[in-house]
Design a protein around this motif. Sequence first.
Motif, PDB file in Angstrom:
ATOM      1  N   LYS A  63       0.847  -1.202   0.000  1.00 50.80           N
ATOM      2  CA  LYS A  63       0.000   0.000   0.000  1.00 50.80           C
ATOM      3  C   LYS A  63       0.873   1.240   0.000  1.00 50.80           C
ATOM      4  O   LYS A  63       2.033   1.198   0.424  1.00 50.80           O
ATOM      5  N   ASN A  64       0.305   2.361  -0.435  1.00 45.47           N
ATOM      6  CA  ASN A  64       1.009   3.657  -0.453  1.00 45.47           C
ATOM      7  C   ASN A  64       2.376   3.517  -1.119  1.00 45.47           C
ATOM      8  O   ASN A  64       3.381   4.007  -0.626  1.00 45.47           O
ATOM      9  N   TRP A  65       2.396   2.866  -2.239  1.00 45.22           N
ATOM     10  CA  TRP A  65       3.658   2.545  -2.891  1.00 45.22           C
ATOM     11  C   TRP A  65       3.994   3.556  -3.975  1.00 45.22           C
ATOM     12  O   TRP A  65       3.123   4.233  -4.508  1.00 45.22           O
ATOM     13  N   VAL A  66       5.276   3.649  -4.280  1.00 50.50           N
ATOM     14  CA  VAL A  66       5.771   4.446  -5.412  1.00 50.50           C
ATOM     15  C   VAL A  66       6.795   3.597  -6.139  1.00 50.50           C
ATOM     16  O   VAL A  66       7.494   2.782  -5.529  1.00 50.50           O
ATOM     17  N   GLN A  67       6.863   3.797  -7.470  1.00 42.22           N
ATOM     18  CA  GLN A  67       7.878   3.096  -8.241  1.00 42.22           C
ATOM     19  C   GLN A  67       9.100   3.990  -8.344  1.00 42.22           C
ATOM     20  O   GLN A  67       9.022   5.133  -8.768  1.00 42.22           O
ATOM     21  N   ASN A  68      10.230   3.463  -7.913  1.00 42.08           N
ATOM     22  CA  ASN A  68      11.487   4.198  -7.895  1.00 42.08           C
ATOM     23  C   ASN A  68      12.128   4.212  -9.280  1.00 42.08           C
ATOM     24  O   ASN A  68      11.773   3.409 -10.146  1.00 42.08           O
ATOM     25  N   GLY A  75       6.931   0.849  -0.402  1.00 37.97           N
ATOM     26  CA  GLY A  75       5.596   1.020   0.150  1.00 37.97           C
ATOM     27  C   GLY A  75       5.454   0.267   1.448  1.00 37.97           C
ATOM     28  O   GLY A  75       6.408  -0.328   1.955  1.00 37.97           O
ATOM     29  N   ASN A  76       4.244   0.268   1.981  1.00 39.26           N
ATOM     30  CA  ASN A  76       3.949  -0.395   3.250  1.00 39.26           C
ATOM     31  C   ASN A  76       3.353  -1.771   2.962  1.00 39.26           C
ATOM     32  O   ASN A  76       2.339  -1.877   2.281  1.00 39.26           O
ATOM     33  N   VAL A  77       3.981  -2.799   3.508  1.00 36.29           N
ATOM     34  CA  VAL A  77       3.579  -4.174   3.223  1.00 36.29           C
ATOM     35  C   VAL A  77       2.674  -4.723   4.321  1.00 36.29           C
ATOM     36  O   VAL A  77       2.786  -4.349   5.488  1.00 36.29           O
ATOM     37  N   SER A  78       1.749  -5.598   3.926  1.00 34.74           N
ATOM     38  CA  SER A  78       0.894  -6.317   4.863  1.00 34.74           C
ATOM     39  C   SER A  78       0.599  -7.687   4.268  1.00 34.74           C
ATOM     40  O   SER A  78       0.992  -7.983   3.135  1.00 34.74           O
ATOM     41  N   ASN A  79      -0.095  -8.535   5.042  1.00 38.10           N
ATOM     42  CA  ASN A  79      -0.464  -9.880   4.605  1.00 38.10           C
ATOM     43  C   ASN A  79       0.758 -10.778   4.354  1.00 38.10           C
ATOM     44  O   ASN A  79       0.784 -11.564   3.422  1.00 38.10           O
ATOM     45  N   LYS A  81       4.062 -12.933   6.712  1.00 36.23           N
ATOM     46  CA  LYS A  81       4.673 -13.253   8.002  1.00 36.23           C
ATOM     47  C   LYS A  81       6.097 -12.704   8.089  1.00 36.23           C
ATOM     48  O   LYS A  81       6.694 -12.682   9.149  1.00 36.23           O
ATOM     49  N   ALA A  82       6.654 -12.275   6.962  1.00 35.95           N
ATOM     50  CA  ALA A  82       8.034 -11.802   6.932  1.00 35.95           C
ATOM     51  C   ALA A  82       8.202 -10.422   7.575  1.00 35.95           C
ATOM     52  O   ALA A  82       9.296 -10.089   8.026  1.00 35.95           O
ATOM     53  N   PHE A  83       7.138  -9.618   7.600  1.00 33.81           N
ATOM     54  CA  PHE A  83       7.211  -8.259   8.137  1.00 33.81           C
ATOM     55  C   PHE A  83       5.972  -7.966   8.964  1.00 33.81           C
ATOM     56  O   PHE A  83       4.904  -8.502   8.706  1.00 33.81           O
ATOM     57  N   ARG A  84       6.121  -7.042   9.904  1.00 29.96           N
ATOM     58  CA  ARG A  84       4.946  -6.554  10.628  1.00 29.96           C
ATOM     59  C   ARG A  84       4.087  -5.753   9.661  1.00 29.96           C
ATOM     60  O   ARG A  84       4.610  -5.070   8.786  1.00 29.96           O
ATOM     61  N   PRO A  85       2.769  -5.814   9.818  1.00 32.35           N
ATOM     62  CA  PRO A  85       1.895  -5.032   8.928  1.00 32.35           C
ATOM     63  C   PRO A  85       2.245  -3.548   8.986  1.00 32.35           C
ATOM     64  O   PRO A  85       2.462  -2.987  10.053  1.00 32.35           O
ATOM     65  N   GLY A  86       2.354  -2.925   7.816  1.00 34.22           N
ATOM     66  CA  GLY A  86       2.655  -1.503   7.736  1.00 34.22           C
ATOM     67  C   GLY A  86       4.142  -1.185   7.619  1.00 34.22           C
ATOM     68  O   GLY A  86       4.507  -0.024   7.458  1.00 34.22           O
ATOM     69  N   THR A  87       5.003  -2.205   7.701  1.00 33.97           N
ATOM     70  CA  THR A  87       6.445  -1.976   7.569  1.00 33.97           C
ATOM     71  C   THR A  87       6.759  -1.464   6.172  1.00 33.97           C
ATOM     72  O   THR A  87       6.261  -2.003   5.181  1.00 33.97           O
ATOM     73  N   GLY A 109      11.647 -12.734  -8.000  1.00 33.96           N
ATOM     74  CA  GLY A 109      10.611 -13.755  -7.988  1.00 33.96           C
ATOM     75  C   GLY A 109       9.494 -13.535  -6.984  1.00 33.96           C
ATOM     76  O   GLY A 109       8.532 -14.298  -6.964  1.00 33.96           O
ATOM     77  N   SER A 110       9.583 -12.518  -6.134  1.00 32.56           N
ATOM     78  CA  SER A 110       8.510 -12.235  -5.176  1.00 32.56           C
ATOM     79  C   SER A 110       7.318 -11.625  -5.909  1.00 32.56           C
ATOM     80  O   SER A 110       7.478 -10.969  -6.926  1.00 32.56           O
ATOM     81  N   LYS A 111       6.118 -11.865  -5.381  1.00 34.15           N
ATOM     82  CA  LYS A 111       4.905 -11.281  -5.961  1.00 34.15           C
ATOM     83  C   LYS A 111       4.211 -10.441  -4.919  1.00 34.15           C
ATOM     84  O   LYS A 111       4.188 -10.780  -3.742  1.00 34.15           O
ATOM     85  N   TYR A 112       3.630  -9.324  -5.379  1.00 32.98           N
ATOM     86  CA  TYR A 112       2.907  -8.395  -4.511  1.00 32.98           C
ATOM     87  C   TYR A 112       1.635  -7.941  -5.197  1.00 32.98           C
ATOM     88  O   TYR A 112       1.612  -7.734  -6.407  1.00 32.98           O
ATOM     89  N   LYS A 113       0.581  -7.772  -4.404  1.00 35.19           N
ATOM     90  CA  LYS A 113      -0.667  -7.157  -4.890  1.00 35.19           C
ATOM     91  C   LYS A 113      -0.556  -5.685  -4.563  1.00 35.19           C
ATOM     92  O   LYS A 113      -0.306  -5.301  -3.421  1.00 35.19           O
ATOM     93  N   LEU A 114      -0.721  -4.832  -5.556  1.00 31.56           N
ATOM     94  CA  LEU A 114      -0.607  -3.381  -5.360  1.00 31.56           C
ATOM     95  C   LEU A 114      -1.981  -2.777  -5.114  1.00 31.56           C
ATOM     96  O   LEU A 114      -2.907  -3.003  -5.908  1.00 31.56           O
ATOM     97  N   VAL A 115      -2.128  -2.027  -4.018  1.00 31.02           N
ATOM     98  CA  VAL A 115      -3.400  -1.364  -3.727  1.00 31.02           C
ATOM     99  C   VAL A 115      -3.158   0.110  -3.458  1.00 31.02           C
ATOM    100  O   VAL A 115      -2.068   0.544  -3.217  1.00 31.02           O
TER     101      VAL A 115
END
Length: 115
Positions: A63-68, A75-79, A81-87, A109-115
């Motif tokens: 969430k609240n992501w920007v492309q560098n 951005g802030n990650v959630s969902n 187990k690797a990070f606390r929500p909002g990290t 190879g990681s996948k993310y849903k962008l919101v």
Amino acid sequence: PTISLFGNAPKKATPPPPQEKPAPVKKSATFSLFGKPAAAPAPKTNGAAPPGANADADLPVLKNWVQNPDGSLTGNVSNTKAFRPGTEITTSPVRRGAQAGAVVATSSGSKYKLV
């Protein structure tokens, strides 16, 4: 004379029983660099998920992501187990033009849903 330190008299070596020939290996278009046989291809499906299944539900959400400039996303990650929500995290680069609502795959190879 032979002396045994383990209390048993030495036995004469007997040849191992003959082994059966291994089954022939099915040839495939893929190969392994590490000597293990290639995995069998996944069975084909009609593209529909089973009822009630949502493939995106298990993906980490950004969430609240920007492309560098280098293509990575910050951005802030959630969902996950690797990070606390909002990290706040920065991913590996993804393809240019990432858009909200999309699922992106990083160069690692990681996948993310962008919101």
